[in-house]
Structure formats: C-alpha cells, structure tokens
Design an enzyme around this catalytic site. Structure first.
Site, PDB file in Angstrom:
ATOM      1  N   MET A  58      50.646  28.204  53.019  1.00 26.57           N
ATOM      2  CA  MET A  58      49.789  27.166  52.434  1.00 26.57           C
ATOM      3  C   MET A  58      48.676  27.904  51.699  1.00 26.57           C
ATOM      4  SD  MET A  58      49.993  24.663  55.704  1.00 26.57           S
ATOM      5  CE  MET A  58      50.678  25.963  56.720  1.00 26.57           C
ATOM      6  N   HIS A  79      57.664  29.727  63.645  1.00 27.51           N
ATOM      7  CA  HIS A  79      57.049  29.222  62.412  1.00 27.51           C
ATOM      8  C   HIS A  79      55.607  29.732  62.319  1.00 27.51           C
ATOM      9  CE1 HIS A  79      56.670  26.145  59.215  1.00 27.51           C
ATOM     10  NE2 HIS A  79      55.470  25.884  59.705  1.00 27.51           N
ATOM     11  N   GLY A  84      47.629  21.655  56.638  1.00 27.03           N
ATOM     12  CA  GLY A  84      46.282  22.179  56.901  1.00 27.03           C
ATOM     13  C   GLY A  84      45.902  22.205  58.367  1.00 27.03           C
ATOM     14  N   PHE A  85      46.427  21.265  59.142  1.00 28.93           N
ATOM     15  CA  PHE A  85      46.013  21.175  60.545  1.00 28.93           C
ATOM     16  C   PHE A  85      47.182  20.753  61.428  1.00 28.93           C
ATOM     17  CE2 PHE A  85      42.385  20.383  57.858  1.00 28.93           C
ATOM     18  CZ  PHE A  85      41.397  21.191  58.408  1.00 28.93           C
ATOM     19  N   GLY A  90      48.542  18.897  65.037  1.00 26.35           N
ATOM     20  CA  GLY A  90      48.134  17.740  65.843  1.00 26.35           C
ATOM     21  C   GLY A  90      47.921  16.448  65.081  1.00 26.35           C
ATOM     22  N   GLY A  94      54.550  22.012  66.763  1.00 23.42           N
ATOM     23  CA  GLY A  94      53.464  22.806  67.320  1.00 23.42           C
ATOM     24  C   GLY A  94      52.945  22.174  68.591  1.00 23.42           C
ATOM     25  N   SER A  95      52.075  21.173  68.454  1.00 21.70           N
ATOM     26  CA  SER A  95      51.447  20.540  69.622  1.00 21.70           C
ATOM     27  C   SER A  95      52.474  20.070  70.635  1.00 21.70           C
ATOM     28  CB  SER A  95      50.619  19.327  69.210  1.00 21.70           C
ATOM     29  OG  SER A  95      50.023  19.528  67.981  1.00 21.70           O
ATOM     30  N   ASP A 128      58.088  19.279  59.019  1.00 18.97           N
ATOM     31  CA  ASP A 128      56.933  19.905  59.662  1.00 18.97           C
ATOM     32  C   ASP A 128      55.755  18.935  59.727  1.00 18.97           C
ATOM     33  OD1 ASP A 128      54.973  21.646  60.560  1.00 18.97           O
ATOM     34  OD2 ASP A 128      54.959  22.903  58.759  1.00 18.97           O
ATOM     35  N   GLY A 129      55.304  18.667  60.959  1.00 18.85           N
ATOM     36  CA  GLY A 129      54.095  17.870  61.162  1.00 18.85           C
ATOM     37  C   GLY A 129      54.342  16.647  62.026  1.00 18.85           C
ATOM     38  N   MET A 171      57.037  18.110  54.251  1.00 20.26           N
ATOM     39  CA  MET A 171      55.862  17.942  55.106  1.00 20.26           C
ATOM     40  C   MET A 171      55.775  16.486  55.571  1.00 20.26           C
ATOM     41  SD  MET A 171      54.480  20.857  55.557  1.00 20.26           S
ATOM     42  CE  MET A 171      53.079  20.282  56.534  1.00 20.26           C
ATOM     43  N   ASP A 178      52.178  29.571  60.262  1.00 16.95           N
ATOM     44  CA  ASP A 178      51.410  28.798  59.283  1.00 16.95           C
ATOM     45  C   ASP A 178      50.316  29.665  58.690  1.00 16.95           C
ATOM     46  OD1 ASP A 178      52.523  26.067  59.318  1.00 16.95           O
ATOM     47  OD2 ASP A 178      52.052  26.209  61.444  1.00 16.95           O
TER      48      ASP A 178
HETATM   49  C1  DX5 Z   1      50.412  21.916  59.352  1.00 21.30           C
HETATM   50  C2  DX5 Z   1      51.357  23.004  59.716  1.00 21.30           C
HETATM   51  C3  DX5 Z   1      52.246  22.709  60.860  1.00 21.30           C
HETATM   52  C4  DX5 Z   1      51.558  22.439  62.166  1.00 21.30           C
HETATM   53  C5  DX5 Z   1      52.419  21.485  62.902  1.00 21.30           C
HETATM   54  O1  DX5 Z   1      49.797  22.230  58.160  1.00 21.30           O
HETATM   55  O2  DX5 Z   1      52.185  23.309  58.614  1.00 21.30           O
HETATM   56  O3  DX5 Z   1      53.243  23.716  61.017  1.00 21.30           O
HETATM   57  O4  DX5 Z   1      51.367  23.584  62.933  1.00 21.30           O
HETATM   58  O5  DX5 Z   1      51.759  21.125  64.047  1.00 21.30           O
HETATM   59  P1  DX5 Z   1      52.077  19.796  64.838  1.00 21.30           P
HETATM   60  O6  DX5 Z   1      53.493  19.913  65.316  1.00 21.30           O
HETATM   61  O7  DX5 Z   1      51.075  19.824  65.918  1.00 21.30           O
HETATM   62  O8  DX5 Z   1      51.913  18.651  63.882  1.00 21.30           O
HETATM   63 ZN    ZN Z   2      53.906  24.649  58.964  1.00 22.17          ZN
END
Ligand code: DX5
Ligand code: ZN
Length: 218
Positions: free
Chosen positions: A68, A33, A144-145, A147, A199-200, A177-178, A139, A35
C-alpha cells in the site's frame, strides 16, 4: 481447489513475530500476508525491508507482500532479494505504464498481483492487465487498517472477476482482504475467491485458536 489462507501479520504480536510464525509452519496452502504501508498511499505506516528480511529467514511458508505504497517501482527493486512469493501493489498507486511495471516485477517474483480498492471501478484492471498478472487482490475494506467491517459489495466484485477470467480463458487467483471471518468466508469461496487474507479473525483470541480459525475459514 484448496483455498489458500493468508494470515495478515499486521494483527500478530509484533514483539514475538518469530514465535507467531512457528504456529503456522506446518499448515498447507498458507501464505503469510505482509501489509506494507508507506504513510502516504495510506495514512498508516507499518514495516519495510529490514523486518521483511528477518521474517523471510524464519519461515518456509510463502510470503505474500501487499504494497500500500505510492511508488511500487521502488519496492519491486528493494524487496527483490527477500524471497517473496507474491508481490502485489495497488492499481490506484501509480500512473506509469502498469504493463511495464508488471514485467519488471515478473523478473523477481514468481507471482505478481494487483489490488483494487472497494470504490475503484473494476475496469481499471483492463483485459490486457488481467492477462499479465497472477493474482487480483479485491479489497473488502478501505486499505490502511486492520479490524474494519467487511464491505458486502465484495461478493459481486468477485463474481464479476470470475466471469471475466472465464471469458478471457485466464487462471489468475482472486484474493480477498479485509474483515474476513467465519461468517463471510464460505460465501466468498462460493463466489470464486481462492485466497482469503485474515488478520484480526485469526489472531485476536491467541495462539491456541490459530489453527481452528484457519480451518473454520476453509
Ligand atoms: C488492510 C490490510 C489487511 C488487514 C486485514 O489495509 O490490507 O491485510 O491486515 O485485517 P483484518 O482481517 O483485521 O481486516
Ligand atoms: Zn493486506
């Protein structure tokens, strides 16, 4: 059906991406994935075409682009030779006719998706739009971020989409996602998610745990 797990490279070691990719090369039903943030649609800025090109040369796994950005049309063109499997942008991003953007994207990408932010009304994704796409990215945090904390209302949104998918006789995938982790993954899959971005959760404890983390999500 096999749940696809999509590690978000936003959380990987950026100075070591080539090695990071290798850990996942033999995992089945896995997408990387990506971003892509433009500092405008979301405040954060990540990476674009040059880095995506390098990544695409170093892996055989499908690449999943999550745009995004305020101007998805520009990226439909500029990323078309990057060997991306799935190309998703945000329904909130642009005012131009979405259906025509979808058909533009379909020319270059085997899978085309639309993402929706946690507070946006699901009806932004009309029946006509749902009929035209391959994937809906729900979402479960504000984009945007990495974690951030998972938003609990996500389960209901997935169930609502599953219902609409059934009523319309469609087969689009539902990706989340998130804030995805071992505590919410089963409930997300039970609600009808077929693709989990994380991600995290996958990356935070280092390479020795990557495969274990992926299995725990499934
Ligand atoms: C957030 C991103 C995600 C993010 C997910 O805007 O779209 O893909 O990397 O990260 P975690 O799994 O850490 O929430
Ligand atoms: Zn994403």
């Amino acid at each position: 059906m096999n749940t696809v797990i999509s590690p978000s490279l936003l959380a990987c070691d950026f100075l070591n991406i080539e090695n990071e990719l290798k850990h996942f090369e033999d995992v089945k039903h896995l997408w990387f994935h990506l971003d892509i943030m433009d500092g405008h649609f979301v405040p954060n800025l990540t990476f674009g075409q040059p880095i995506i090109k390098k990544i695409s040369q170093k892996t055989k796994q499908p690449l999943d682009a999550h745009l995004m950005v305020s101007n998805p049309e520009f990226y439909i063109e500029s990323l078309k030779d990057m060997n991306l499997h799935n190309f998703t942008w945000h329904i909130e991003a642009q005012s131009e006719d979405v259906l025509s953007l979808i058909s533009k994207a379909k020319k270059h990408y085997s899978s085309v998706g639309l993402s929706i932010k946690p507070k946006s009304n699901l009806n932004l994704l009309s029946d006509e739009i749902l009929c035209a796409i391959d994937l809906v990215l729900v979402m479960s945090v504000e984009p945007g971020f990495g974690g951030q904390k998972f938003i609990e209302e996500t389960y209901e949104r997935i169930s609502a989409l599953v219902k609409r998918r059934k009523n319309l006789g469609l087969s689009f995938s539902i990706q989340v996602d998130g804030g995805v982790n071992e505590h919410n993954a089963k409930k997300l899959i039970d609600a009808g998610a077929d693709n989990l971005v994380a991600g995290s959760y996958i990356f935070k404890e280092g390479p020795n745990k990557y495969l274990e983390k992926i299995n725990s999500l499934r």
